[in-house]
Design an enzyme around this catalytic site. Structure first.
Site, short mmCIF file in Angstrom:
data_model
loop_
_atom_site.label_atom_id
_atom_site.label_comp_id
_atom_site.label_asym_id
_atom_site.label_seq_id
_atom_site.Cartn_x
_atom_site.Cartn_y
_atom_site.Cartn_z
N SER A 51 23.01 31.76 47.39
CA SER A 51 24.32 31.76 48.03
C SER A 51 24.20 31.57 49.54
O SER A 51 23.72 30.54 49.99
CB SER A 51 25.07 33.04 47.66
OG SER A 51 26.44 32.87 47.86
N GLU A 95 29.94 29.62 38.08
CA GLU A 95 29.94 30.17 39.44
C GLU A 95 31.32 30.69 39.85
O GLU A 95 31.43 31.70 40.54
CB GLU A 95 29.52 29.08 40.44
CG GLU A 95 28.13 28.53 40.26
CD GLU A 95 27.06 29.37 40.93
OE1 GLU A 95 27.38 30.46 41.41
OE2 GLU A 95 25.90 28.93 40.96
N HIS A 134 28.10 33.79 39.39
CA HIS A 134 27.38 33.70 40.65
C HIS A 134 26.37 34.84 40.76
O HIS A 134 26.73 36.02 40.68
CB HIS A 134 28.42 33.79 41.76
CG HIS A 134 27.92 33.41 43.12
ND1 HIS A 134 27.54 32.14 43.45
CD2 HIS A 134 27.77 34.15 44.25
CE1 HIS A 134 27.17 32.11 44.73
NE2 HIS A 134 27.31 33.31 45.23
#
Length: 614
Positions: free
Chosen positions: A284, A412, A516
């Site tokens: 990320s 995600e 995610h």
């Protein structure tokens, strides 16, 4: 839905937006109201987001924040370090570095050295300055416990996910070394080094988070693992002017990462590591950091190859103009002006953080409001960072000679959309939000996605749009651009739902989804810490993930046969082909039955590529 209905909805929204006229401040207020519901409960970057709490802090709550934050540093900038041992010697490995002697500890699976300073504390006169080389110490430095994380807001309903201690004195790194390394005699063949950069939206997270326990990777892959801290939020990214002598000029967090990578180059051989074989990897915001170091020329000699996991390519970095606008809002909330350095410089840590949280709740540029998903962070300063990452990778403006491994999870967007919208979203609401984000492209996007989702609740569709537009499709386009310029690229999708459906790492909105950060407990083999138990097939998946990442660290190829564990030799994972047109653009599907496959969403990614908006 019929075409005329789309047109009506878009016309209504267009009229709404145009009615605010040419007044920029009016635009900002109206659109901010429209979007406030979008970000009211936002959770981002695989870490608990501070921005969701910021949007809920009103009145007295903001003022009380200054008294709630546990800061382990005096306002004067004096830092008390209980880091040196003068009493009886404790068992544990000792290492002589260029700056002094360290004492670590030996535990199951690895030798660990916690809290090693790689720069002097950025406090007092060094706040909002580039990191300075660490001052050598006398005696033995106690590296047996983690130091406080960098400053971040740790209050509200998800405070359990925040570090227990935070401080401006936070520029430390941790090192994990396989047990068979003997520190008294140099290795004939130094080990590869893997440097982890944590995520957290550039406002949260810590290298010492239990989920990121590096001993498992180190032991399994036979590598030296390093995890580093870097300044966050306003402490790491405030911009108040152009003159570094009289203002904050931002991007300090990225410079902190560089300083840590330089420390690794200078010292990692003392720990059995090979400075010429460094892999940087992150997830990320950490993946964004990795991508930036591939673009920054001064980072070029500091590592050999890179892995980025769930890189949000389509979230734009701020321009200098917008970074200054955010700085102006910050200064006003701190009861200063942006040009009053004498007022800004001596602010207490708590005052800086309180102003950061309140400023981060505002939309800086109402016409580029995807930036609200990353209010604080790196900006394009024209020197260190010259362009958007997605642009640099598509144009070949990066270190193309370096092997790259990248990928996403299959869902995600779920954590973002369902974390924001706790109730069903109608088609009308979905049309409004899509139009607000994509403007003139909204009609084409809705035409593409609405027929694929029959439910009245549009959240699943919005989640897929986020997955495709922000993560998957720009990653695919960048990977293909890299291979076209001769780079060695491997691509994956993590596509496994945890068998017992427990939650981990703050991903409670991702129940029964591959969200995610879903790969992190498998990569770090820290499922127990992450609150779920692996089945035997899942343990096999975790081992295979480690084999791939380890082989990449050793040989620059996730399918290479290298000296890792007996598992990797005896239970060799399926071959992972390079991502290229000659392999029919095969990527690795990481699930309990891992296999190479063509992209499952190639048609939609073709659509986004042709739309040309990332």
């Amino acid at each position: 839905m019929k075409d005329c209905s789309f047109t009506i909805y878009i016309f209504i929204l267009g009229a709404l937006l145009s009615s605010v006229g040419a007044n920029d401040s009016d635009n900002e207020i109206d659109i901010e109201s429209l979007l406030r519901s979008i970000s009211a409960s936002l959770t981002v970057r695989g870490e608990p987001a501070v921005i969701d709490r910021a949007l809920q802090i009103e009145g007295g709550l903001l003022e009380s924040l200054e008294n709630e934050i546990p800061v382990y540093q005096s306002d004067s900038g004096d830092v008390s370090r209980t880091a040196f041992t003068d009493g009886p010697e404790l068992d544990g490995p000792k290492v002589q570095t260029k700056y002094g002697v360290l004492k670590g500890l030996t535990v199951d699976k690895a030798h660990i050295f916690y809290g090693i300073p790689f720069a002097d504390p950025p406090v007092g006169a060094l706040r909002w300055k580039p990191p300075t080389p660490v001052t050598p110490w006398k005696g033995v430095y106690d590296a047996t416990f983690p130091r406080p994380a960098c400053m971040q807001a740790c209050s509200g309903p998800i405070s359990d996910e925040c570090p227990a201690k935070v401080s401006e004195d936070c520029l430390y790194l941790n090192i994990f070394v396989p047990l068979d390394v003997n520190f008294t005699s140099p290795l004939l063949k130094p080990l590869p080094v893997m440097v982890w950069i944590h995520g957290g939206d550039f406002i949260a997270g810590s290298a010492s988070k239990p989920l990121y326990d590096g001993r498992f990777i180190s032991n399994f892959t036979h590598t030296v693992v390093v995890s580093l801290e870097y300044r966050l939020g306003a402490f790491g990214f405030l911009v108040s002017g152009k003159d570094p002598k009289t203002s904050a000029v931002g991007n300090y967090g990225i410079l902190d990462q560089q300083a840590a990578l330089l420390w690794v180059q200078q010292n990692i051989d003392f720990f059995g590591g090979n400075p010429n074989k460094v892999t940087i990897f992150g997830e990320s915001a950490g993946a964004q950091s990795v991508s930036l170091h591939l673009m920054i020329q001064s980072s070029q000699p500091l590592f050999r190859q890179a892995v980025f996991q769930s890189l949000p390519f389509s979230i734009p970095l701020k321009t200098r103009h917008d970074a200054l606008k955010l700085g102006k809002s910050f200064a006003k909330l701190a009861n200063c002006t942006i040009k009053d350095w004498a007022c800004l410089k001596p602010l207490s840590s708590q005052a800086v953080l309180a102003a950061q949280v309140k400023a981060g709740a505002k939309i800086v540029n109402p016409f580029r409001f995807l930036e609200i998903f990353e209010t604080w962070g790196p900006y394009i300063d024209g020197e260190l960072i010259k362009e958007q990452a997605v642009t640099a990778f598509q144009k070949g403006h990066w270190q193309k000679e370096k092997p790259v491994l990248l990928g996403t999870t299959s869902e995600e967007g779920v954590i973002f959309v369902y974390g924001v919208f706790t109730k069903p979203v109608s088609v009308v609401e979905c049309t409004v939000y899509t139009t607000a984000i994509f403007k003139q492209h909204a009609l084409k996007i809705l035409h593409k996605y609405l027929p694929l989702f029959k439910a009245k609740d549009c959240r699943a569709m919005l989640a897929q749009i986020v997955t495709d537009f922000v993560f998957l499709c720009p990653s695919r386009k960048s990977a293909r651009a890299g291979t076209a310029s001769g780079s060695s690229v491997w691509m994956y999708v993590f596509d496994h739902v945890v068998a017992d459906h427990r939650v981990w790492a703050g991903l409670s909105s991702c129940y029964e989804h591959v969200c995610h950060g879903a790969e992190l407990p498998f990569l770090f083999n820290s499922a127990a810490v992450a609150n779920f138990t692996l089945t035997l097939p899942e343990k096999l998946l975790a081992n295979r993930v480690l084999c791939y990442w380890g082989a990449f660290a050793h040989a620059g190829d996730p399918s290479a046969r290298v000296e890792q564990t007996n598992f990797c030799q005896q239970q060799r994972p399926p071959a992972w082909p390079r991502y290229s047109d000659t392999s029919s653009w095969l990527l690795m599907n990481l699930t309990v039955h891992s296999h190479a496959q063509a992209g499952s969403r190639d048609r939609l990614c073709d659509f986004w590529d042709k739309l040309g908006i990332y």
